[in-house]
Design a protein around this motif. Structure first.
Motif, PDB file in Angstrom:
ATOM      1  N   LEU A  61     -17.006  49.863 -24.388  1.00 55.40           N
ATOM      2  CA  LEU A  61     -16.673  50.802 -23.320  1.00 55.40           C
ATOM      3  C   LEU A  61     -16.612  50.097 -21.972  1.00 55.40           C
ATOM      4  O   LEU A  61     -15.680  50.322 -21.180  1.00 55.40           O
ATOM      5  N   GLY A  62     -17.585  49.235 -21.695  1.00 53.83           N
ATOM      6  CA  GLY A  62     -17.576  48.509 -20.434  1.00 53.83           C
ATOM      7  C   GLY A  62     -16.364  47.622 -20.281  1.00 53.83           C
ATOM      8  O   GLY A  62     -15.863  47.410 -19.170  1.00 53.83           O
ATOM      9  N   PHE A  63     -15.881  47.105 -21.408  1.00 54.26           N
ATOM     10  CA  PHE A  63     -14.714  46.223 -21.352  1.00 54.26           C
ATOM     11  C   PHE A  63     -13.411  47.005 -21.155  1.00 54.26           C
ATOM     12  O   PHE A  63     -12.548  46.598 -20.390  1.00 54.26           O
ATOM     13  N   VAL A  64     -13.240  48.134 -21.830  1.00 55.26           N
ATOM     14  CA  VAL A  64     -11.931  48.791 -21.873  1.00 55.26           C
ATOM     15  C   VAL A  64     -11.747  49.908 -20.867  1.00 55.26           C
ATOM     16  O   VAL A  64     -10.609  50.311 -20.600  1.00 55.26           O
ATOM     17  N   ILE A  65     -12.820  50.444 -20.292  1.00 55.22           N
ATOM     18  CA  ILE A  65     -12.680  51.692 -19.557  1.00 55.22           C
ATOM     19  C   ILE A  65     -11.766  51.565 -18.340  1.00 55.22           C
ATOM     20  O   ILE A  65     -11.003  52.481 -18.028  1.00 55.22           O
ATOM     21  N   ALA A  66     -11.794  50.441 -17.648  1.00 56.20           N
ATOM     22  CA  ALA A  66     -10.980  50.311 -16.439  1.00 56.20           C
ATOM     23  C   ALA A  66      -9.509  50.090 -16.778  1.00 56.20           C
ATOM     24  O   ALA A  66      -8.626  50.838 -16.338  1.00 56.20           O
ATOM     25  N   HIS A  67      -9.212  49.052 -17.576  1.00 53.18           N
ATOM     26  CA  HIS A  67      -7.794  48.798 -17.866  1.00 53.18           C
ATOM     27  C   HIS A  67      -7.219  49.829 -18.829  1.00 53.18           C
ATOM     28  O   HIS A  67      -6.005  50.045 -18.880  1.00 53.18           O
ATOM     29  N   GLY A  68      -8.106  50.513 -19.589  1.00 57.03           N
ATOM     30  CA  GLY A  68      -7.619  51.547 -20.492  1.00 57.03           C
ATOM     31  C   GLY A  68      -6.947  52.692 -19.765  1.00 57.03           C
ATOM     32  O   GLY A  68      -6.040  53.339 -20.318  1.00 57.03           O
ATOM     33  N   ALA A  69      -7.357  52.958 -18.528  1.00 48.69           N
ATOM     34  CA  ALA A  69      -6.708  54.028 -17.761  1.00 48.69           C
ATOM     35  C   ALA A  69      -5.219  53.775 -17.624  1.00 48.69           C
ATOM     36  O   ALA A  69      -4.408  54.711 -17.673  1.00 48.69           O
TER      37      ALA A  69
ATOM     38  N   ALA B 163      -7.503  41.078 -17.549  1.00 50.96           N
ATOM     39  CA  ALA B 163      -7.713  39.634 -17.486  1.00 50.96           C
ATOM     40  C   ALA B 163      -8.725  39.239 -16.418  1.00 50.96           C
ATOM     41  O   ALA B 163      -9.538  38.337 -16.637  1.00 50.96           O
ATOM     42  N   PHE B 164      -8.683  39.907 -15.267  1.00 51.19           N
ATOM     43  CA  PHE B 164      -9.475  39.431 -14.126  1.00 51.19           C
ATOM     44  C   PHE B 164     -10.675  40.311 -13.790  1.00 51.19           C
ATOM     45  O   PHE B 164     -11.476  39.942 -12.932  1.00 51.19           O
ATOM     46  N   TRP B 165     -10.809  41.470 -14.449  1.00 50.60           N
ATOM     47  CA  TRP B 165     -11.948  42.333 -14.158  1.00 50.60           C
ATOM     48  C   TRP B 165     -12.757  42.686 -15.410  1.00 50.60           C
ATOM     49  O   TRP B 165     -13.975  42.552 -15.430  1.00 50.60           O
ATOM     50  N   SER B 166     -12.071  43.137 -16.453  1.00 48.84           N
ATOM     51  CA  SER B 166     -12.781  43.688 -17.608  1.00 48.84           C
ATOM     52  C   SER B 166     -13.738  42.694 -18.253  1.00 48.84           C
ATOM     53  O   SER B 166     -14.782  43.093 -18.780  1.00 48.84           O
TER      54      SER B 166
ATOM     55  N   GLY C 194     -21.549  49.550 -13.199  1.00 46.36           N
ATOM     56  CA  GLY C 194     -20.469  49.271 -12.247  1.00 46.36           C
ATOM     57  C   GLY C 194     -19.101  49.351 -12.897  1.00 46.36           C
ATOM     58  O   GLY C 194     -18.147  49.884 -12.324  1.00 46.36           O
ATOM     59  N   LYS C 195     -18.981  48.820 -14.110  1.00 42.84           N
ATOM     60  CA  LYS C 195     -17.687  48.870 -14.803  1.00 42.84           C
ATOM     61  C   LYS C 195     -17.296  50.301 -15.152  1.00 42.84           C
ATOM     62  O   LYS C 195     -16.120  50.675 -15.062  1.00 42.84           O
ATOM     63  N   VAL C 196     -18.295  51.100 -15.532  1.00 37.55           N
ATOM     64  CA  VAL C 196     -17.997  52.495 -15.856  1.00 37.55           C
ATOM     65  C   VAL C 196     -17.546  53.245 -14.612  1.00 37.55           C
ATOM     66  O   VAL C 196     -16.573  54.029 -14.659  1.00 37.55           O
ATOM     67  N   LEU C 197     -18.194  53.024 -13.491  1.00 45.09           N
ATOM     68  CA  LEU C 197     -17.812  53.699 -12.254  1.00 45.09           C
ATOM     69  C   LEU C 197     -16.398  53.311 -11.836  1.00 45.09           C
ATOM     70  O   LEU C 197     -15.589  54.170 -11.465  1.00 45.09           O
ATOM     71  N   VAL C 198     -16.086  52.018 -11.902  1.00 44.46           N
ATOM     72  CA  VAL C 198     -14.736  51.569 -11.567  1.00 44.46           C
ATOM     73  C   VAL C 198     -13.725  52.163 -12.550  1.00 44.46           C
ATOM     74  O   VAL C 198     -12.628  52.585 -12.164  1.00 44.46           O
ATOM     75  N   GLY C 199     -14.107  52.230 -13.822  1.00 43.81           N
ATOM     76  CA  GLY C 199     -13.216  52.820 -14.816  1.00 43.81           C
ATOM     77  C   GLY C 199     -12.932  54.280 -14.534  1.00 43.81           C
ATOM     78  O   GLY C 199     -11.785  54.734 -14.652  1.00 43.81           O
ATOM     79  N   LEU C 200     -13.950  55.041 -14.155  1.00 46.16           N
ATOM     80  CA  LEU C 200     -13.753  56.453 -13.832  1.00 46.16           C
ATOM     81  C   LEU C 200     -12.823  56.616 -12.636  1.00 46.16           C
ATOM     82  O   LEU C 200     -11.962  57.502 -12.621  1.00 46.16           O
ATOM     83  N   VAL C 201     -12.997  55.763 -11.641  1.00 43.71           N
ATOM     84  CA  VAL C 201     -12.093  55.796 -10.483  1.00 43.71           C
ATOM     85  C   VAL C 201     -10.659  55.501 -10.918  1.00 43.71           C
ATOM     86  O   VAL C 201      -9.703  56.142 -10.454  1.00 43.71           O
ATOM     87  N   ALA C 202     -10.506  54.532 -11.828  1.00 45.79           N
ATOM     88  CA  ALA C 202      -9.164  54.194 -12.311  1.00 45.79           C
ATOM     89  C   ALA C 202      -8.520  55.373 -13.030  1.00 45.79           C
ATOM     90  O   ALA C 202      -7.346  55.693 -12.816  1.00 45.79           O
TER      91      ALA C 202
END
Length: 334
Positions: A221-229, A287-290, A299-307
């Motif tokens: 989840l931490g890896f995919v949540i941001a770019h998954g958006a 590539a550069f964040w996840s 932090g990754k989850v919060l950024v992912g939710l924003v995305a």
């Protein structure tokens, strides 16, 4: 080479360049003639004229010839520079206005594909949570072991800029290939698109459920949540384009199917263009964040939710309101 020989050898180039510049300056838009092969000559002709101008100045072939070539060079520079600006403006206008409007015209298909994709994921996830061995109906033992190895722990060290750049290219290739297959399968009456959408949703849910069972789902989840958006939304949009393609095959509306496909092509291309832009952003984030090790899971989850919220607001709100100009767009936003 004397002046007369120089002029005789290159006069055709100058005349041709002037002719193309006059066509553009007479009111013909770049887009309306862009597909004409002769217009593609202009950049190369412009560079040759600039080279000839430098020779004329160096060899002192006369003020009249230098003045003519200088006018050609100035006209070419302003025309090509302006067209590049217009092309960039057109791309930005498409992303801010044209693409989201086109997608909203296919809102029913968007929600249908989303329901199938995420519904399949939830269904497979629930099934595997209740019966963990059911994962082997979706993946073989080697694939299960691979996913367990990939996400058995969160990243504990940075990959380095060179590796990130290499993965950026890989993610672009991988994501675009999935989206294109999702779209292209629509030629089979839309059934191929639906199959790919359902399969990818099924696979995503199965992997999440299995990793939840073994206790490492947070790492995935931490890896995919941001770019998954961006990535998952783009796959859904490619599915919308595939259904639009399939509709032209199934229901051509009293025209030959070839004509129906031709009419469907512009909207398919707009949908794919928007999906490609989202996939480019997804590849960059992946590539550069996840994969960063210094950002904690929260932090990754919060950024992912924003995305996810940002992508939703963009698709919902972008391009609404009156349209100032732009071919193929109505007077009012949708």
């Amino acid at each position: 080479m004397n002046r007369e020989t120089f002029i005789a050898r290159h006069e055709a180039v100058w005349t041709r360049t002037e002719e193309l510049l006059e066509r553009l300056e007479s009111g013909l838009s770049w887009q309306s003639v862009h597909l004409e092969s002769e217009l593609g000559e202009l950049p190369a002709l412009y560079r040759r004229c600039c080279h000839h101008l430098a020779i004329v100045r160096q060899r002192h072939y006369g003020a009249a010839l230098e003045s003519r070539l200088n006018r050609i060079a100035l006209r070419g520079y302003h025309r090509l520079y302006r067209q590049r600006r217009r092309s960039l403006d057109a791309v930005l206008r498409f992303l801010v206005e044209g693409f989201p409007r086109t997608l909203r015209r296919h809102a029913a298909s968007f929600w249908l594909v989303s329901l199938l994709f995420y519904g399949a994921g939830v269904a497979s996830g629930v099934l595997i949570l209740e019966d963990p061995d059911a994962i082997y109906a979706v993946l073989d033992a080697e694939q299960v072991a691979m996913f367990e190895e990939m996400y058995h722990q969160a990243p504990d060290e940075e990959r380095g800029s060179a590796a990130d750049l290499q993965m950026f290219g890989f993610y672009i290739y991988n994501n675009v290939s999935i989206a294109f297959r999702t779209f292209a399968a629509g030629i089979f009456a839309g059934i191929g698109t639906l199959f790919i959408v359902l399969f990818n949703g099924l696979l995503l849910g199965a992997v999440f459920a299995h990793l939840t069972h073994v206790g490492t789902a947070d790492n995935l989840l931490g890896f995919v949540i941001a770019h998954g958006a961006f990535e998952l939304t783009a796959i859904v949009i490619a599915g919308v384009a595939g259904l639009h393609l399939g509709a032209a095959v199934v229901a051509p509306r009293r025209v030959p199917r070839a004509e129906a496909l031709r009419r469907a092509a512009p909207e398919c291309l707009q949908l794919l263009g928007g999906a490609a832009a989202l996939l480019l952003v997804a590849a960059f984030v992946e590539a550069f964040w996840s994969s960063t090790a210094w950002v904690p899971f929260t932090g990754k989850v919060l950024v992912g939710l924003v995305a996810w919220i940002g992508v939703g607001l963009y698709l919902w709100r972008a391009g609404r309101g009156p349209v100032v100009d732009g071919p193929g767009i109505g007077r009012h936003g949708s």
